[in-house]
Design an enzyme around this catalytic site. Sequence first.
Site, PDB file in Angstrom:
ATOM      1  N   LYS A   1     -32.707  44.454  57.657  1.00  0.00           N
ATOM      2  CA  LYS A   1     -32.117  44.047  56.367  1.00  0.00           C
ATOM      3  C   LYS A   1     -30.952  43.097  56.603  1.00  0.00           C
ATOM      4  CE  LYS A   1     -28.960  46.922  54.394  1.00  0.00           C
ATOM      5  NZ  LYS A   1     -27.644  46.279  54.160  1.00  0.00           N
ATOM      6  N   ASN A   2     -30.059  43.485  57.522  1.00  0.00           N
ATOM      7  CA  ASN A   2     -28.840  42.689  57.703  1.00  0.00           C
ATOM      8  C   ASN A   2     -29.097  41.378  58.441  1.00  0.00           C
ATOM      9  OD1 ASN A   2     -27.476  44.602  56.300  1.00  0.00           O
ATOM     10  ND2 ASN A   2     -26.430  45.516  58.066  1.00  0.00           N
TER      11      ASN A   2
ATOM     12  N   CYS B   1     -16.240  48.948  47.946  1.00  0.00           N
ATOM     13  CA  CYS B   1     -17.440  49.786  47.790  1.00  0.00           C
ATOM     14  C   CYS B   1     -17.158  51.126  48.438  1.00  0.00           C
ATOM     15  CB  CYS B   1     -18.666  49.111  48.382  1.00  0.00           C
ATOM     16  SG  CYS B   1     -18.600  49.015  50.159  1.00  0.00           S
TER      17      CYS B   1
ATOM     18  N   ARG C   1     -13.195  46.128  51.694  1.00  0.00           N
ATOM     19  CA  ARG C   1     -14.078  45.015  52.034  1.00  0.00           C
ATOM     20  C   ARG C   1     -13.534  43.644  51.599  1.00  0.00           C
ATOM     21  NH1 ARG C   1     -19.635  47.022  52.483  1.00  0.00           N
ATOM     22  NH2 ARG C   1     -19.755  45.322  53.934  1.00  0.00           N
ATOM     23  N   PRO C   2     -12.402  43.211  52.160  1.00  0.00           N
ATOM     24  CA  PRO C   2     -11.854  41.905  51.783  1.00  0.00           C
ATOM     25  C   PRO C   2     -12.704  40.750  52.318  1.00  0.00           C
ATOM     26  CG  PRO C   2     -10.624  42.839  53.625  1.00  0.00           C
ATOM     27  CD  PRO C   2     -11.630  43.879  53.211  1.00  0.00           C
TER      28      PRO C   2
ATOM     29  N   ASP D   1     -22.410  51.292  61.475  1.00  0.00           N
ATOM     30  CA  ASP D   1     -23.560  51.638  60.630  1.00  0.00           C
ATOM     31  C   ASP D   1     -24.351  52.840  61.150  1.00  0.00           C
ATOM     32  OD1 ASP D   1     -22.899  49.591  58.929  1.00  0.00           O
ATOM     33  OD2 ASP D   1     -24.372  48.179  59.710  1.00  0.00           O
TER      34      ASP D   1
ATOM     35  N   ARG E   1     -31.874  51.303  49.444  1.00  0.00           N
ATOM     36  CA  ARG E   1     -31.293  49.975  49.678  1.00  0.00           C
ATOM     37  C   ARG E   1     -31.557  49.497  51.098  1.00  0.00           C
ATOM     38  NH1 ARG E   1     -25.443  50.003  49.339  1.00  0.00           N
ATOM     39  NH2 ARG E   1     -25.898  48.031  50.319  1.00  0.00           N
TER      40      ARG E   1
HETATM   41  N1  EPU Z   1     -12.587  42.111  57.165  1.00  0.00           N
HETATM   42  C1  EPU Z   1     -11.355  41.598  56.827  1.00  0.00           C
HETATM   43  N2  EPU Z   1     -11.319  40.397  56.181  1.00  0.00           N
HETATM   44  C2  EPU Z   1     -12.444  39.696  55.886  1.00  0.00           C
HETATM   45  C3  EPU Z   1     -13.717  40.230  56.241  1.00  0.00           C
HETATM   46  C4  EPU Z   1     -13.738  41.452  56.889  1.00  0.00           C
HETATM   47  O1  EPU Z   1     -10.317  42.190  57.101  1.00  0.00           O
HETATM   48  O2  EPU Z   1     -12.355  38.604  55.304  1.00  0.00           O
HETATM   49  C5  EPU Z   1     -12.652  43.419  57.848  1.00  0.00           C
HETATM   50  C6  EPU Z   1     -13.439  44.465  57.059  1.00  0.00           C
HETATM   51  O3  EPU Z   1     -12.654  45.070  56.072  1.00  0.00           O
HETATM   52  C7  EPU Z   1     -13.849  45.401  58.160  1.00  0.00           C
HETATM   53  C8  EPU Z   1     -14.111  44.466  59.334  1.00  0.00           C
HETATM   54  O4  EPU Z   1     -13.404  43.272  59.029  1.00  0.00           O
HETATM   55  O5  EPU Z   1     -12.769  46.245  58.488  1.00  0.00           O
HETATM   56  C9  EPU Z   1     -15.572  44.139  59.583  1.00  0.00           C
HETATM   57  O6  EPU Z   1     -16.215  43.783  58.372  1.00  0.00           O
HETATM   58  P1  EPU Z   1     -17.361  42.688  58.331  1.00  0.00           P
HETATM   59  O7  EPU Z   1     -16.872  41.508  57.588  1.00  0.00           O
HETATM   60  O8  EPU Z   1     -17.880  42.451  59.717  1.00  0.00           O
HETATM   61  O9  EPU Z   1     -18.464  43.406  57.452  1.00  0.00           O
HETATM   62  P2  EPU Z   1     -19.560  42.687  56.563  1.00  0.00           P
HETATM   63  O10 EPU Z   1     -19.915  41.409  57.201  1.00  0.00           O
HETATM   64  O11 EPU Z   1     -19.138  42.677  55.148  1.00  0.00           O
HETATM   65  C10 EPU Z   1     -21.685  43.623  57.777  1.00  0.00           C
HETATM   66  C11 EPU Z   1     -22.861  44.477  57.421  1.00  0.00           C
HETATM   67  C12 EPU Z   1     -22.400  45.921  57.236  1.00  0.00           C
HETATM   68  C13 EPU Z   1     -21.744  46.380  58.545  1.00  0.00           C
HETATM   69  C14 EPU Z   1     -20.605  45.439  58.921  1.00  0.00           C
HETATM   70  C15 EPU Z   1     -19.967  45.770  60.255  1.00  0.00           C
HETATM   71  C16 EPU Z   1     -24.429  43.052  56.266  1.00  0.00           C
HETATM   72  C17 EPU Z   1     -25.097  42.693  55.003  1.00  0.00           C
HETATM   73  N3  EPU Z   1     -23.495  43.999  56.202  1.00  0.00           N
HETATM   74  O12 EPU Z   1     -20.777  43.699  56.673  1.00  0.00           O
HETATM   75  O13 EPU Z   1     -23.568  46.688  56.988  1.00  0.00           O
HETATM   76  O14 EPU Z   1     -21.259  47.686  58.398  1.00  0.00           O
HETATM   77  O15 EPU Z   1     -21.095  44.076  58.980  1.00  0.00           O
HETATM   78  O16 EPU Z   1     -20.917  45.753  61.271  1.00  0.00           O
HETATM   79  O17 EPU Z   1     -24.745  42.518  57.312  1.00  0.00           O
HETATM   80  C18 EPU Z   1     -24.806  48.508  56.144  1.00  0.00           C
HETATM   81  O18 EPU Z   1     -25.844  47.934  56.492  1.00  0.00           O
HETATM   82  O19 EPU Z   1     -24.796  49.700  55.774  1.00  0.00           O
HETATM   83  C19 EPU Z   1     -23.544  47.760  56.150  1.00  0.00           C
HETATM   84  C20 EPU Z   1     -22.489  48.151  55.437  1.00  0.00           C
END
Ligand code: EPU
Length: 422
Positions: A22-23, A117, A122-123, A309, A401
Amino acid sequence: MDVFRIEGPVRLSGSVSINGSKNASLPIMAATILTVGKSTLRGVPHLSDISIFSRLLTRLGCRVTRSRNGDLRIDSTVIDNPVGEYEIVRKMRASICILGPLLARCGRAQVSMPGGCAIGDRPVGIHLRGLRELGAKIYLKNGYIVAEAPHGLKGKDIFMGGPFGSTVLGTANVLMAATLAKGRTIIESAACEPEIAHLANCLNKMGAKISGIGSPRLIIEGVRELQPAECRVIPDRIEAGTFMVAAAITAGELKLHNCRLDDMMAVVHKLRNISVTVDAAGDGCVVARTGPIKPADITTQPYPGFPTDLQAQFMAMLSLAEGNSVVIEKVFPDRFMHVAELNRMAANLRKEGPTVIIAGVKKLIAAPVMASGLRASAALVLAALAADGTTVVSRVYHIDRGYERIEERLNPVGAKIGRESI
Ligand code: EPU
């Protein structure tokens, strides 16, 4: 709304095939925005998140169809509405990854600011910082992120690290935007997750010039245009990890097909220390429990560390370990919605900030529990497979999902999961 009625304890045995990730699928679907024409994505799973993302692309002007053999075809010839609407983004925050490609293609994009969420705030500040570095003007208007670059984007050296390390979708956003920027971009502290490496490989298939793939330093030479491509999505390492825990928690043995152990070394290493064998076999592996579950200490980290995850699923398993375990969540420090629900099933978990101390118990006991986030819900299903009695898991839509008809995949190997609409 569906619920699961799960009878336990069971012992799983047999073969399961792992679906496409999915991701990995979502960013590649977004990448098609950078091309004009028809792309074909193979192995995209049938999940509600994929349907939502398809709807998002359709609103932009793309045509998204499933062919008879399951391929996802995306025709991105026309994109005339570069807007990610609140109604869709609020359902799935991964929608944010259309921002970079839309901006690069249209010179303008407007995407609803994702909220928090079940797993935390999730910033997206780092996404925006990276796009600003490429020359975009970005501001917030009525809850929407507005990004403008009417004269195109310009390559630059960008540092993408944040307080919790790299960002997966932030890297995806800036990487996609940089493929069409003028000149060279270097992304330092890029996410190294296999899904990002896969996205970079697909972008190169489309004509991008990306090197350093799989490393924290991505180098992108901007090109004038990208072409549509055919891409096969990599297997879902989180689904594979979830099924590995299913074998382990039920003292069973599963053969997993279409599973890349190379992407899962941290997970495999932990399982091997917990009395679980994981042996490569054919296009996947065989996972079997060999003795009582041993306690373990787990710290989640960005790849190649232990994935956040799979934190909830491992916690369900360690609830039954012979001794005390410690889990430290270093990616999403609030991602513990499953703790209280597992305790309702007679687990003994104590949360202290971003840490959970697990005192192993001999038995889990069935209870009515509520799914909250996707992975938290998977953990409840796993716990229910091992628990005494019939567990009722409500709000199953969370599981749908990210896991395609999980009951139809686990029942043939010994699970007793009934889906009921209430
Ligand atoms: N973060 C910041 N600022 C930002 C972006 C992120 O501080 O601008 C922080 C987040 O708050 C978190 C860390 O950085 O503490 C990592 O977050 P990341 O941005 O890597 O998460 P994401 O890209 O939103 C993806 C996956 C998530 C998975 C995370 C971490 C997808 C669609 N989602 O989310 O998957 O947990 O990477 O590996 O790829 C899931 O599949 O259940 C899921 C939540």
